[in-house]
Design a protein around this motif. Structure first.
Motif, PDB file in Angstrom:
ATOM      1  N   LEU A   1      48.617  -5.081  74.739  1.00  0.00           N
ATOM      2  CA  LEU A   1      49.646  -4.924  73.706  1.00  0.00           C
ATOM      3  C   LEU A   1      49.020  -4.873  72.316  1.00  0.00           C
ATOM      4  CD1 LEU A   1      52.479  -7.275  74.992  1.00  0.00           C
ATOM      5  CD2 LEU A   1      52.478  -4.783  74.925  1.00  0.00           C
ATOM      6  N   CYS A   2      48.026  -5.723  72.064  1.00  0.00           N
ATOM      7  CA  CYS A   2      47.342  -5.710  70.760  1.00  0.00           C
ATOM      8  C   CYS A   2      46.644  -4.374  70.529  1.00  0.00           C
ATOM      9  CB  CYS A   2      46.333  -6.850  70.684  1.00  0.00           C
ATOM     10  SG  CYS A   2      47.068  -8.485  70.627  1.00  0.00           S
ATOM     11  N   GLN A   3      45.949  -3.899  71.550  1.00  0.00           N
ATOM     12  CA  GLN A   3      45.236  -2.635  71.412  1.00  0.00           C
ATOM     13  C   GLN A   3      46.215  -1.473  71.230  1.00  0.00           C
ATOM     14  OE1 GLN A   3      42.894  -1.543  74.794  1.00  0.00           O
ATOM     15  NE2 GLN A   3      41.755   0.006  73.675  1.00  0.00           N
ATOM     16  N   PHE A   4      47.338  -1.506  71.926  1.00  0.00           N
ATOM     17  CA  PHE A   4      48.337  -0.445  71.814  1.00  0.00           C
ATOM     18  C   PHE A   4      48.888  -0.352  70.397  1.00  0.00           C
ATOM     19  CE2 PHE A   4      52.723   1.128  72.203  1.00  0.00           C
ATOM     20  CZ  PHE A   4      52.470   2.344  72.791  1.00  0.00           C
ATOM     21  N   GLU A   5      49.041  -1.486  69.735  1.00  0.00           N
ATOM     22  CA  GLU A   5      49.577  -1.496  68.380  1.00  0.00           C
ATOM     23  C   GLU A   5      48.493  -1.311  67.320  1.00  0.00           C
ATOM     24  OE1 GLU A   5      52.616  -1.154  67.659  1.00  0.00           O
ATOM     25  OE2 GLU A   5      53.259  -1.405  69.728  1.00  0.00           O
ATOM     26  N   GLY A   6      47.240  -1.142  67.714  1.00  0.00           N
ATOM     27  CA  GLY A   6      46.177  -0.851  66.760  1.00  0.00           C
ATOM     28  C   GLY A   6      45.511  -2.073  66.165  1.00  0.00           C
ATOM     29  N   LEU A   7      45.769  -3.242  66.715  1.00  0.00           N
ATOM     30  CA  LEU A   7      45.103  -4.456  66.241  1.00  0.00           C
ATOM     31  C   LEU A   7      43.773  -4.568  66.978  1.00  0.00           C
ATOM     32  CD1 LEU A   7      48.224  -6.755  66.290  1.00  0.00           C
ATOM     33  CD2 LEU A   7      47.088  -5.854  64.275  1.00  0.00           C
ATOM     34  N   ALA A   8      42.682  -4.270  66.269  1.00  0.00           N
ATOM     35  CA  ALA A   8      41.382  -4.188  66.925  1.00  0.00           C
ATOM     36  C   ALA A   8      40.523  -5.424  66.713  1.00  0.00           C
ATOM     37  CB  ALA A   8      40.626  -2.957  66.416  1.00  0.00           C
TER      38      ALA A   8
ATOM     39  N   LEU B 291      57.155 -10.023  71.920  1.00  0.00           N
ATOM     40  CA  LEU B 291      55.760 -10.026  71.454  1.00  0.00           C
ATOM     41  C   LEU B 291      55.344  -8.625  71.029  1.00  0.00           C
ATOM     42  CD1 LEU B 291      53.004 -11.463  71.095  1.00  0.00           C
ATOM     43  CD2 LEU B 291      52.517 -10.822  73.461  1.00  0.00           C
ATOM     44  N   HIS B 292      55.753  -7.635  71.792  1.00  0.00           N
ATOM     45  CA  HIS B 292      55.424  -6.247  71.455  1.00  0.00           C
ATOM     46  C   HIS B 292      56.005  -5.875  70.088  1.00  0.00           C
ATOM     47  CE1 HIS B 292      55.424  -1.767  72.745  1.00  0.00           C
ATOM     48  NE2 HIS B 292      54.389  -2.066  72.010  1.00  0.00           N
ATOM     49  N   GLU B 293      57.264  -6.237  69.834  1.00  0.00           N
ATOM     50  CA  GLU B 293      57.881  -5.953  68.535  1.00  0.00           C
ATOM     51  C   GLU B 293      57.183  -6.719  67.412  1.00  0.00           C
ATOM     52  OE1 GLU B 293      62.023  -6.789  68.827  1.00  0.00           O
ATOM     53  OE2 GLU B 293      62.292  -5.415  70.525  1.00  0.00           O
ATOM     54  N   ARG B 294      56.832  -7.970  67.663  1.00  0.00           N
ATOM     55  CA  ARG B 294      56.150  -8.780  66.644  1.00  0.00           C
ATOM     56  C   ARG B 294      54.780  -8.209  66.309  1.00  0.00           C
ATOM     57  NH1 ARG B 294      56.332 -14.515  65.364  1.00  0.00           N
ATOM     58  NH2 ARG B 294      54.987 -14.685  63.547  1.00  0.00           N
ATOM     59  N   LEU B 295      54.047  -7.763  67.317  1.00  0.00           N
ATOM     60  CA  LEU B 295      52.736  -7.156  67.072  1.00  0.00           C
ATOM     61  C   LEU B 295      52.878  -5.838  66.320  1.00  0.00           C
ATOM     62  CD1 LEU B 295      50.916  -7.852  70.457  1.00  0.00           C
ATOM     63  CD2 LEU B 295      50.506  -8.962  68.260  1.00  0.00           C
ATOM     64  N   ARG B 296      53.924  -5.071  66.618  1.00  0.00           N
ATOM     65  CA  ARG B 296      54.162  -3.823  65.894  1.00  0.00           C
ATOM     66  C   ARG B 296      54.423  -4.104  64.414  1.00  0.00           C
ATOM     67  NH1 ARG B 296      58.775  -1.731  68.308  1.00  0.00           N
ATOM     68  NH2 ARG B 296      57.453  -1.078  70.024  1.00  0.00           N
ATOM     69  N   ASP B 297      55.236  -5.138  64.123  1.00  0.00           N
ATOM     70  CA  ASP B 297      55.517  -5.504  62.732  1.00  0.00           C
ATOM     71  C   ASP B 297      54.256  -5.978  62.017  1.00  0.00           C
ATOM     72  OD1 ASP B 297      58.142  -4.889  63.214  1.00  0.00           O
ATOM     73  OD2 ASP B 297      58.770  -6.980  63.516  1.00  0.00           O
TER      74      ASP B 297
ATOM     75  N   ALA C 150      51.157  -5.203  62.732  1.00  0.00           N
ATOM     76  CA  ALA C 150      50.246  -4.069  62.543  1.00  0.00           C
ATOM     77  C   ALA C 150      50.683  -3.203  61.366  1.00  0.00           C
ATOM     78  CB  ALA C 150      50.184  -3.232  63.822  1.00  0.00           C
ATOM     79  N   GLN C 151      51.991  -3.106  61.119  1.00  0.00           N
ATOM     80  CA  GLN C 151      52.468  -2.321  59.987  1.00  0.00           C
ATOM     81  C   GLN C 151      52.266  -3.065  58.675  1.00  0.00           C
ATOM     82  OE1 GLN C 151      56.512  -1.430  60.982  1.00  0.00           O
ATOM     83  NE2 GLN C 151      55.955   0.211  62.399  1.00  0.00           N
ATOM     84  N   ARG C 152      52.486  -4.392  58.672  1.00  0.00           N
ATOM     85  CA  ARG C 152      52.328  -5.180  57.449  1.00  0.00           C
ATOM     86  C   ARG C 152      50.864  -5.381  57.076  1.00  0.00           C
ATOM     87  NH1 ARG C 152      55.375 -10.498  58.213  1.00  0.00           N
ATOM     88  NH2 ARG C 152      55.773  -9.744  60.284  1.00  0.00           N
ATOM     89  N   GLN C 153      50.066  -5.827  58.033  1.00  0.00           N
ATOM     90  CA  GLN C 153      48.640  -6.114  57.786  1.00  0.00           C
ATOM     91  C   GLN C 153      47.814  -5.491  58.907  1.00  0.00           C
ATOM     92  OE1 GLN C 153      48.623 -10.389  57.739  1.00  0.00           O
ATOM     93  NE2 GLN C 153      49.000 -10.475  55.548  1.00  0.00           N
ATOM     94  N   PRO C 154      47.391  -4.240  58.751  1.00  0.00           N
ATOM     95  CA  PRO C 154      46.683  -3.554  59.834  1.00  0.00           C
ATOM     96  C   PRO C 154      45.345  -4.195  60.211  1.00  0.00           C
ATOM     97  CG  PRO C 154      47.298  -2.008  58.099  1.00  0.00           C
ATOM     98  CD  PRO C 154      47.638  -3.365  57.616  1.00  0.00           C
ATOM     99  N   GLY C 155      44.669  -4.844  59.287  1.00  0.00           N
ATOM    100  CA  GLY C 155      43.373  -5.421  59.590  1.00  0.00           C
ATOM    101  C   GLY C 155      43.419  -6.900  59.926  1.00  0.00           C
ATOM    102  N   ARG C 156      44.600  -7.449  60.115  1.00  0.00           N
ATOM    103  CA  ARG C 156      44.721  -8.888  60.366  1.00  0.00           C
ATOM    104  C   ARG C 156      44.098  -9.247  61.716  1.00  0.00           C
ATOM    105  NH1 ARG C 156      50.156 -12.647  60.375  1.00  0.00           N
ATOM    106  NH2 ARG C 156      49.037 -14.628  60.544  1.00  0.00           N
TER     107      ARG C 156
END
Length: 141
Positions: free
Chosen positions: A125-132, A90-96, A98-104
């Motif tokens: 995990l979401c907050q760590f990857e920048g998904l706000a 899940l951590h890797e998926r959220l990182r991907d 966040a890189q593809r669509q930062p505002g998703r």
């Protein structure tokens, strides 16, 4: 000058005061031990709560991108769609994402009997990857 006090008595230890001191020490250790047991018991227990249901619903805007839906079941297992993931995956998926669509937007759908810690871990995990843009979904009545 010498004062006569009568027969010389042998000094003795007050038995009542000694019993009181032992009683207070015994009570102190009993209370301190019971607090220690309660702290360790609370760490192992999860509070059984049922999440509230929502009577109101909001309509999403048509222009908004589809949210990434993360499902958490009552055992704490995480899934995206039909794919069950470990926390590392899940951590890797959220990182991907966040890189593809930062505002998703991200929507977390948790089971009513899921542990609160499982939901908070996904939020972290979401907050760590920048998904706000994170939402949580409640079931309609």
């Amino acid at each position: 000058m010498r004062i006569e006090l009568g027969d010389e008595e042998q000094p003795e230890i007050g038995l009542i005061a000694l019993i009181d001191c032992i009683f207070f020490l015994l009570m102190f250790f009993m209370v301190a031990t019971s607090f220690k047991q309660k702290e360790t018991q609370q760490k192992d227990k999860a509070i059984p709560i049922t999440l509230p249901r929502s009577a109101a619903t909001l309509k999403l805007q048509d222009a908004a991108p589809d949210p990434l839906v993360i499902q958490v079941d009552r055992a704490g297992q995480v899934a995206i769609g039909d794919e069950k993931l470990s926390l590392e995956a899940l951590h890797e998926r959220l990182r991907d994402e966040a890189q593809r669509q930062p505002g998703r937007p991200v929507r977390i759908e948790g089971d009513g009997n899921a542990s609160y810690q499982s939901i908070v871990h996904v939020l972290d995990l979401c907050q760590f990857e920048g998904l706000a843009n994170i939402a949580m979904r409640a079931r309609r009545e």
